[in-house]
Design a protein around this motif. Structure first.
Motif, PDB file in Angstrom:
ATOM      1  N   UNK A 152       0.842  -1.193   0.000  1.00  0.00           N
ATOM      2  CA  UNK A 152       0.000   0.000   0.000  1.00  0.00           C
ATOM      3  C   UNK A 152       0.874   1.238   0.000  1.00  0.00           C
ATOM      4  N   UNK A 153       0.560   2.171  -0.901  1.00  0.00           N
ATOM      5  CA  UNK A 153       1.368   3.384  -1.033  1.00  0.00           C
ATOM      6  C   UNK A 153       0.469   4.503  -1.546  1.00  0.00           C
ATOM      7  N   UNK A 154      -0.389   5.026  -0.694  1.00  0.00           N
ATOM      8  CA  UNK A 154      -1.442   5.944  -1.122  1.00  0.00           C
ATOM      9  C   UNK A 154      -0.967   7.381  -1.287  1.00  0.00           C
ATOM     10  N   UNK A 155      -1.452   8.010  -2.349  1.00  0.00           N
ATOM     11  CA  UNK A 155      -1.497   9.461  -2.394  1.00  0.00           C
ATOM     12  C   UNK A 155      -2.816   9.863  -1.735  1.00  0.00           C
ATOM     13  N   UNK A 156      -2.782  10.548  -0.607  1.00  0.00           N
ATOM     14  CA  UNK A 156      -4.027  10.856   0.113  1.00  0.00           C
ATOM     15  C   UNK A 156      -4.980  11.736  -0.686  1.00  0.00           C
ATOM     16  N   UNK A 190       8.182  -6.283  -6.400  1.00  0.00           N
ATOM     17  CA  UNK A 190       7.227  -5.496  -5.616  1.00  0.00           C
ATOM     18  C   UNK A 190       6.410  -4.631  -6.566  1.00  0.00           C
ATOM     19  N   UNK A 191       5.143  -4.427  -6.219  1.00  0.00           N
ATOM     20  CA  UNK A 191       4.305  -3.491  -6.964  1.00  0.00           C
ATOM     21  C   UNK A 191       3.600  -2.557  -5.993  1.00  0.00           C
ATOM     22  N   UNK A 192       3.145  -1.423  -6.505  1.00  0.00           N
ATOM     23  CA  UNK A 192       2.319  -0.501  -5.725  1.00  0.00           C
ATOM     24  C   UNK A 192       1.468   0.302  -6.682  1.00  0.00           C
ATOM     25  N   UNK A 193       0.469   0.971  -6.147  1.00  0.00           N
ATOM     26  CA  UNK A 193      -0.371   1.881  -6.932  1.00  0.00           C
ATOM     27  C   UNK A 193      -0.751   3.029  -6.012  1.00  0.00           C
ATOM     28  N   UNK A 194      -0.337   4.249  -6.364  1.00  0.00           N
ATOM     29  CA  UNK A 194      -0.555   5.394  -5.486  1.00  0.00           C
ATOM     30  C   UNK A 194      -1.991   5.903  -5.540  1.00  0.00           C
ATOM     31  N   UNK A 195      -2.791   5.373  -6.454  1.00  0.00           N
ATOM     32  CA  UNK A 195      -4.178   5.810  -6.601  1.00  0.00           C
ATOM     33  C   UNK A 195      -4.403   6.405  -7.972  1.00  0.00           C
ATOM     34  N   UNK A 196      -5.591   6.184  -8.507  1.00  0.00           N
ATOM     35  CA  UNK A 196      -5.914   6.682  -9.842  1.00  0.00           C
ATOM     36  C   UNK A 196      -6.142   8.184  -9.798  1.00  0.00           C
ATOM     37  N   UNK A 203       4.185  11.259  -3.938  1.00  0.00           N
ATOM     38  CA  UNK A 203       3.601   9.955  -3.608  1.00  0.00           C
ATOM     39  C   UNK A 203       4.360   8.848  -4.317  1.00  0.00           C
ATOM     40  N   UNK A 204       4.798   9.108  -5.539  1.00  0.00           N
ATOM     41  CA  UNK A 204       5.556   8.115  -6.290  1.00  0.00           C
ATOM     42  C   UNK A 204       6.942   7.900  -5.687  1.00  0.00           C
ATOM     43  N   UNK A 205       7.636   8.985  -5.366  1.00  0.00           N
ATOM     44  CA  UNK A 205       8.978   8.827  -4.816  1.00  0.00           C
ATOM     45  C   UNK A 205       8.939   8.173  -3.441  1.00  0.00           C
ATOM     46  N   UNK A 229       7.075  -2.797 -10.120  1.00  0.00           N
ATOM     47  CA  UNK A 229       5.880  -2.319 -10.825  1.00  0.00           C
ATOM     48  C   UNK A 229       5.365  -1.093 -10.088  1.00  0.00           C
ATOM     49  N   UNK A 230       5.460   0.068 -10.735  1.00  0.00           N
ATOM     50  CA  UNK A 230       5.110   1.331 -10.071  1.00  0.00           C
ATOM     51  C   UNK A 230       3.655   1.731 -10.296  1.00  0.00           C
ATOM     52  N   UNK A 231       2.849   0.837 -10.873  1.00  0.00           N
ATOM     53  CA  UNK A 231       1.412   1.054 -10.960  1.00  0.00           C
ATOM     54  C   UNK A 231       1.001   2.176 -11.892  1.00  0.00           C
ATOM     55  N   UNK A 232      -0.171   2.760 -11.609  1.00  0.00           N
ATOM     56  CA  UNK A 232      -0.733   3.824 -12.445  1.00  0.00           C
ATOM     57  C   UNK A 232      -0.882   5.113 -11.670  1.00  0.00           C
TER      58      UNK A 232
END
Length: 421
Positions: A152-156, A190-196, A203-205, A229-232
């Motif tokens: 989990x790696x959220x951009x709030x 590893x993968x993550x998705x900061x949120x669409x 948030x990405x860094x 995998x750095x997601x979308x």
């Protein structure tokens, strides 16, 4: 009108350079459709060039869920893009284009048993997980899978918060990786998705830094991770808070710090709206008008149009999209706007596109058009109340004609950009 033959009943028109969205709508209105999309395939090619320029180390795996239009997906396949698939049907669609399974990431952390069985049958081995029970399922059905631990790696401030549904807390990574080790499963990264619809480049860094720590945990357990995998979350239009170039700059700095080229880690991403948003313009027709007298003696107007929130405008409900109507076929610059609302065609009072806006006076039969309608619109629409989804008309301008023709013409090769097998 010149067109490109792509070996089917579908044609791609070649338009002069400088055509506007309004020009496109007015061109295709003669086909007699009440709703339709104009799809600029050249814009997709330009987006791909933009990606390669600003994120040269990151291989894009297009998120099919964003827009599964068959011509769009075929074009991306021909450009060498990989694919993020979340279901059996999406995997089957992409494989049907001749795409190698090595160009697919099965990026749904929680998979149906039957879909996982299909992935195993077709050799689509790269997939994500975020919990122990999913590991048990994979062990039983596809023990040879290559797994990515999704953290989990959220951009709030992201438009769509995905962390509420998917992604393991990085603090739980050691126990999850130990469980995978005990099951003799092959975790490769590893993968993550900061949120669409990310709103903050940091948030990405931050997510890259968190992923690097999980890589260290994996190494301590004897794994040799080689995929990140750095997601979308990448924007597809210019009318956003943060630009793609800003995100790319932040990402490149973080990747160079934590995953330099010398570390021999393949970096992939899952862009969806980046490729799809700006390529489509939606045209709708005014079918009915209702005048509503206000308490102050003035009137407002309710315009009923040929598509709504059960169709293409579901993006308003599910993607938090803002839409901006424009009027085709006539010049309205010197016409006073008046208060109005715009409603979809179904018999549901929730089917409202804009509760309040201002437009010049409209008449039945007028055409409104909405730009940047390529992402999370048609792909997630329904036929509720018996209304069909709009047809698509495809076009390029002369500057993109050769690039699109080379990819879509019959017998054109599917060029491999990256192989993560």
């Amino acid at each position: 009108m010149e067109s490109i033959n792509i070996g089917s009943s579908i044609k791609v028109d070649v338009l002069p350079v400088g055509f506007s969205a309004k020009d496109v709508v007015e061109k295709y209105q003669k086909e007699g459709k009440e709703s339709y999309y104009g799809v600029d395939l050249g814009a997709v090619v330009q987006k791909h060039e933009q990606w390669k320029t600003h994120l040269p180390r990151v291989a894009p795996f297009y998120a099919v869920k964003c827009n599964d239009d068959p011509i769009l997906v075929r074009l991306l396949a021909g450009l060498g893009v990989g694919f993020d698939c979340a279901s059996k049907i999406e995997i089957k669609t992409v494989l049907g284009l001749g795409v190698s399974p090595s160009r697919i990431v099965y990026a749904n952390p929680c998979k149906f048993k039957s879909h996982l069985e299909y992935a195993e049958k077709e050799g689509c081995s790269l997939m994500t997980f975020d919990n122990k029970l999913e590991l048990d399922k994979v062990k039983k059905i596809y023990p040879g899978a290559r797994l990515l631990l999704r953290i989990r790696a959220d951009d709030p401030d992201a438009i769509c918060q995905l962390g509420v549904k998917f992604g393991a807390d990085p603090a739980n990574a050691p126990s999850l990786l130990q469980r995978a080790k005990d099951l003799d499963l092959n975790v490769v990264g590893v993968s993550f998705h900061v949120g669409s619809g990310c709103q903050n480049a940091t948030a990405f860094s931050d997510a890259v830094a968190a992923a690097a720590k999980v890589f260290t945990v994996g190494e301590e357990l004897g794994y040799q991770f080689n995929i990140l995998d750095i997601g979308g979350g990448f924007p597809g239009t210019d009318s956003v808070k943060i630009s793609f170039e800003e995100i790319a700059g932040e990402l490149n700095r973080s990747l160079d710090e934590h995953f330099p080229e010398s570390c021999d880690v393949s970096i992939i991403a899952e862009p969806g709206r980046f490729y799809a948003s700006a390529c489509a313009t939606l045209a709708v027709t005014v079918s009915s008008i209702r005048e509503v007298e206000q308490p102050d003696g003035n009137s407002s107007y309710m315009y009923y149009v040929s598509d709504g929130v059960y169709g293409s405008f579901n993006c308003i409900l599910f993607d938090h999209a803002e839409v901006f109507p424009k009027i085709a076929f006539r010049d309205t610059e010197d016409v006073d706007a008046r208060t109005c609302s715009i409603w979809g065609p179904t018999c549901d009072s929730m089917d409202v596109i804009l509760k309040e806006t201002k437009l010049p006076p409209l008449e039945i039969g007028d055409v409104l058009y909405f730009e940047d309608m390529g992402a999370y619109t048609k792909s997630s629409s329904s036929t509720f109340n018996g209304y069909s989804t709009p047809d698509c008309y495809y076009y390029v301008d002369n500057s993109s004609k050769e690039a699109v023709s080379n990819v879509l013409s019959p017998g054109s090769p599917l060029q491999l950009v990256v192989n993560v097998s």
